[in-house]
Motif scaffolding. Sequence first.
Motif, PDB file in Angstrom:
ATOM      1  N   LYS A   1       0.846  -1.192   0.000  1.00 33.01           N
ATOM      2  CA  LYS A   1       0.000   0.000   0.000  1.00 33.01           C
ATOM      3  C   LYS A   1       0.882   1.243   0.000  1.00 33.01           C
ATOM      4  O   LYS A   1       2.086   1.161   0.246  1.00 33.01           O
ATOM      5  CB  LYS A   1      -0.935  -0.021   1.209  1.00 33.01           C
ATOM      6  N   ILE A   2       0.265   2.378  -0.259  1.00 31.85           N
ATOM      7  CA  ILE A   2       1.011   3.633  -0.374  1.00 31.85           C
ATOM      8  C   ILE A   2       1.596   4.006   0.981  1.00 31.85           C
ATOM      9  O   ILE A   2       0.867   4.161   1.965  1.00 31.85           O
ATOM     10  CB  ILE A   2       0.096   4.760  -0.890  1.00 31.85           C
ATOM     11  N   ASP A   3       2.915   4.147   1.037  1.00 34.29           N
ATOM     12  CA  ASP A   3       3.583   4.523   2.281  1.00 34.29           C
ATOM     13  C   ASP A   3       3.935   6.005   2.235  1.00 34.29           C
ATOM     14  O   ASP A   3       4.714   6.450   1.399  1.00 34.29           O
ATOM     15  CB  ASP A   3       4.839   3.680   2.555  1.00 34.29           C
TER      16      ASP A   3
ATOM     17  N   ILE B   1       6.087   3.460  -7.024  1.00 31.11           N
ATOM     18  CA  ILE B   1       4.908   3.579  -7.888  1.00 31.11           C
ATOM     19  C   ILE B   1       4.775   2.330  -8.757  1.00 31.11           C
ATOM     20  O   ILE B   1       3.696   1.751  -8.894  1.00 31.11           O
ATOM     21  CB  ILE B   1       5.005   4.837  -8.788  1.00 31.11           C
ATOM     22  N   ASN B   2       5.896   1.913  -9.335  1.00 32.54           N
ATOM     23  CA  ASN B   2       5.888   0.740 -10.219  1.00 32.54           C
ATOM     24  C   ASN B   2       5.547  -0.536  -9.448  1.00 32.54           C
ATOM     25  O   ASN B   2       4.761  -1.363  -9.912  1.00 32.54           O
ATOM     26  CB  ASN B   2       7.242   0.588 -10.907  1.00 32.54           C
ATOM     27  N   THR B   3       6.140  -0.692  -8.259  1.00 25.47           N
ATOM     28  CA  THR B   3       5.899  -1.892  -7.451  1.00 25.47           C
ATOM     29  C   THR B   3       4.430  -1.999  -7.048  1.00 25.47           C
ATOM     30  O   THR B   3       3.841  -3.088  -7.080  1.00 25.47           O
ATOM     31  CB  THR B   3       6.780  -1.871  -6.186  1.00 25.47           C
ATOM     32  N   LEU B   4       3.838  -0.874  -6.660  1.00 24.77           N
ATOM     33  CA  LEU B   4       2.439  -0.865  -6.221  1.00 24.77           C
ATOM     34  C   LEU B   4       1.458  -0.822  -7.392  1.00 24.77           C
ATOM     35  O   LEU B   4       0.243  -0.916  -7.187  1.00 24.77           O
ATOM     36  CB  LEU B   4       2.187   0.341  -5.304  1.00 24.77           C
ATOM     37  N   LYS B   5       2.000  -0.646  -8.617  1.00 24.79           N
ATOM     38  CA  LYS B   5       1.183  -0.575  -9.833  1.00 24.79           C
ATOM     39  C   LYS B   5       0.103   0.501  -9.715  1.00 24.79           C
ATOM     40  O   LYS B   5      -1.070   0.291 -10.036  1.00 24.79           O
ATOM     41  CB  LYS B   5       0.551  -1.937 -10.132  1.00 24.79           C
ATOM     42  N   LEU B   6       0.546   1.662  -9.235  1.00 27.01           N
ATOM     43  CA  LEU B   6      -0.387   2.772  -9.054  1.00 27.01           C
ATOM     44  C   LEU B   6      -0.669   3.453 -10.391  1.00 27.01           C
ATOM     45  O   LEU B   6       0.243   3.665 -11.197  1.00 27.01           O
ATOM     46  CB  LEU B   6       0.199   3.795  -8.078  1.00 27.01           C
ATOM     47  N   LYS B   7      -1.911   3.797 -10.594  1.00 23.46           N
ATOM     48  CA  LYS B   7      -2.300   4.540 -11.787  1.00 23.46           C
ATOM     49  C   LYS B   7      -2.375   6.022 -11.413  1.00 23.46           C
ATOM     50  O   LYS B   7      -3.377   6.492 -10.874  1.00 23.46           O
ATOM     51  CB  LYS B   7      -3.634   4.029 -12.314  1.00 23.46           C
TER      52      LYS B   7
ATOM     53  N   PHE C   1       6.923   5.476  -0.751  1.00 23.21           N
ATOM     54  CA  PHE C   1       6.258   6.264  -1.788  1.00 23.21           C
ATOM     55  C   PHE C   1       6.579   7.752  -1.643  1.00 23.21           C
ATOM     56  O   PHE C   1       6.938   8.423  -2.602  1.00 23.21           O
ATOM     57  CB  PHE C   1       4.739   6.025  -1.719  1.00 23.21           C
ATOM     58  N   GLY C   2       6.427   8.303  -0.434  1.00 24.87           N
ATOM     59  CA  GLY C   2       6.725   9.724  -0.208  1.00 24.87           C
ATOM     60  C   GLY C   2       5.470  10.558  -0.137  1.00 24.87           C
ATOM     61  O   GLY C   2       4.627  10.371   0.721  1.00 24.87           O
ATOM     62  N   GLY C   3       5.321  11.505  -1.075  1.00 25.87           N
ATOM     63  CA  GLY C   3       4.148  12.374  -1.098  1.00 25.87           C
ATOM     64  C   GLY C   3       4.503  13.812  -0.769  1.00 25.87           C
ATOM     65  O   GLY C   3       5.573  14.306  -1.124  1.00 25.87           O
ATOM     66  N   VAL C   4       3.579  14.490  -0.078  1.00 25.85           N
ATOM     67  CA  VAL C   4       3.809  15.880   0.340  1.00 25.85           C
ATOM     68  C   VAL C   4       4.601  15.826   1.645  1.00 25.85           C
ATOM     69  O   VAL C   4       4.052  15.523   2.701  1.00 25.85           O
ATOM     70  CB  VAL C   4       2.483  16.636   0.542  1.00 25.85           C
ATOM     71  N   CYS C   5       5.873  16.110   1.572  1.00 23.86           N
ATOM     72  CA  CYS C   5       6.779  15.861   2.702  1.00 23.86           C
ATOM     73  C   CYS C   5       7.468  17.139   3.174  1.00 23.86           C
ATOM     74  O   CYS C   5       7.847  17.990   2.368  1.00 23.86           O
ATOM     75  CB  CYS C   5       7.856  14.849   2.302  1.00 23.86           C
ATOM     76  N   ALA C   6       7.642  17.237   4.482  1.00 23.09           N
ATOM     77  CA  ALA C   6       8.436  18.329   5.038  1.00 23.09           C
ATOM     78  C   ALA C   6       9.860  18.238   4.506  1.00 23.09           C
ATOM     79  O   ALA C   6      10.394  17.147   4.298  1.00 23.09           O
ATOM     80  CB  ALA C   6       8.433  18.245   6.563  1.00 23.09           C
TER      81      ALA C   6
END
Length: 346
Positions: free
Chosen positions: A264-266, A326-332, A279-284
């Motif tokens: 799942k998205i971490d 992204i590739n591992t989780l196969k996120l669209k 995954f990361g995201g909006v990070c400080a």
Amino acid sequence: MNKKNIIFILILLFYITTYNYCFSKEIPIFILSSYRFKDPLSYPEYKGVIQCIQNNENKIKIYSYFLNSRILPTKEIKKKVYKAVQLIKQINPKLIITLDDLAFEVILQNFLTTLNNKNPFIVFSGVNKPIEEYNKKFNFILHKTPIKNVTGVCEHIFIKQQLELIEFIVKKPFYVALLYSTNYMGQIGKKQILRELNKTKYKNKIIIFPVTTFQELKKAVFEINNSPKIKAYFPLAISVRNPPQKNNLTLPQISSFLIQNIKKIDLGVNIGFAKVGFFGGVCADPYAMGYQAGQLAIKILQHYPIKNLKIENAKGYKIIINQTRINTLKLKIPNIFFGLIDELVQ
């Protein structure tokens, strides 16, 4: 040569000697962190402080000390704290810079003074606990204005923006797991995440998973991975006990286990998480926060009155995404999203 000329030359030599001494003497600065040296989560903050204060016009000598509190047992941490305090007393720095909550509390307990005392000044960075909680105990600010020898930068971890990102990606009802260590720093991190969401529409979207040992971590990982309603999680289990080996496991050892076993998205709370494989995201941005604290330190070295240097909130963040994850989780991921990313790491 008459007597007046001799006196004039002696006075001139005195002022030249004094001037050279004052402007050639290195100003000692002490930096204290509770992490280990070059820890992936904290080193960018340290680097930001260093690179900022080295740009000042004064000659400085930097002393750094790392408590390594994520790995060492409590008894050993107390020994290192004592050693750090004794070292600071020996060096007598003009300025102490702390990089996290534990380091800040150690310094407040030992070096908090009134504004009339010139040494040492204290600049904090990376503080996650509400500054008001520290102030209740130590009474050093009034409405974010220093009334003692302390100023600094409070950390903000942009949790609301993280959940907005998840909502954009999954486009369906979701919950986010908060997997956190029950130690000192883990508890502070958990409280900050819940506090930042308290007045948002996401305040009931968090499911908490406290862990103390690696065995508890494995159980929580299984539950998170197999829960259909949980679409993402915060990996704040950055230090857990490993009883068979009688040591603590930290993020460098834990991260690969989490990445392999939670599909799942971490979500990161700072950019270091994406750089170790999450995954990361909006990070400080800890580098920007450290640099911001360094700017306050420079103003103190330039003799700004500390009462004019109000407590600040960290301003810097990045949208940083790990492409491999992204590739591992196969996120669209919609193409429009990639235009918003500040940094894409492999």
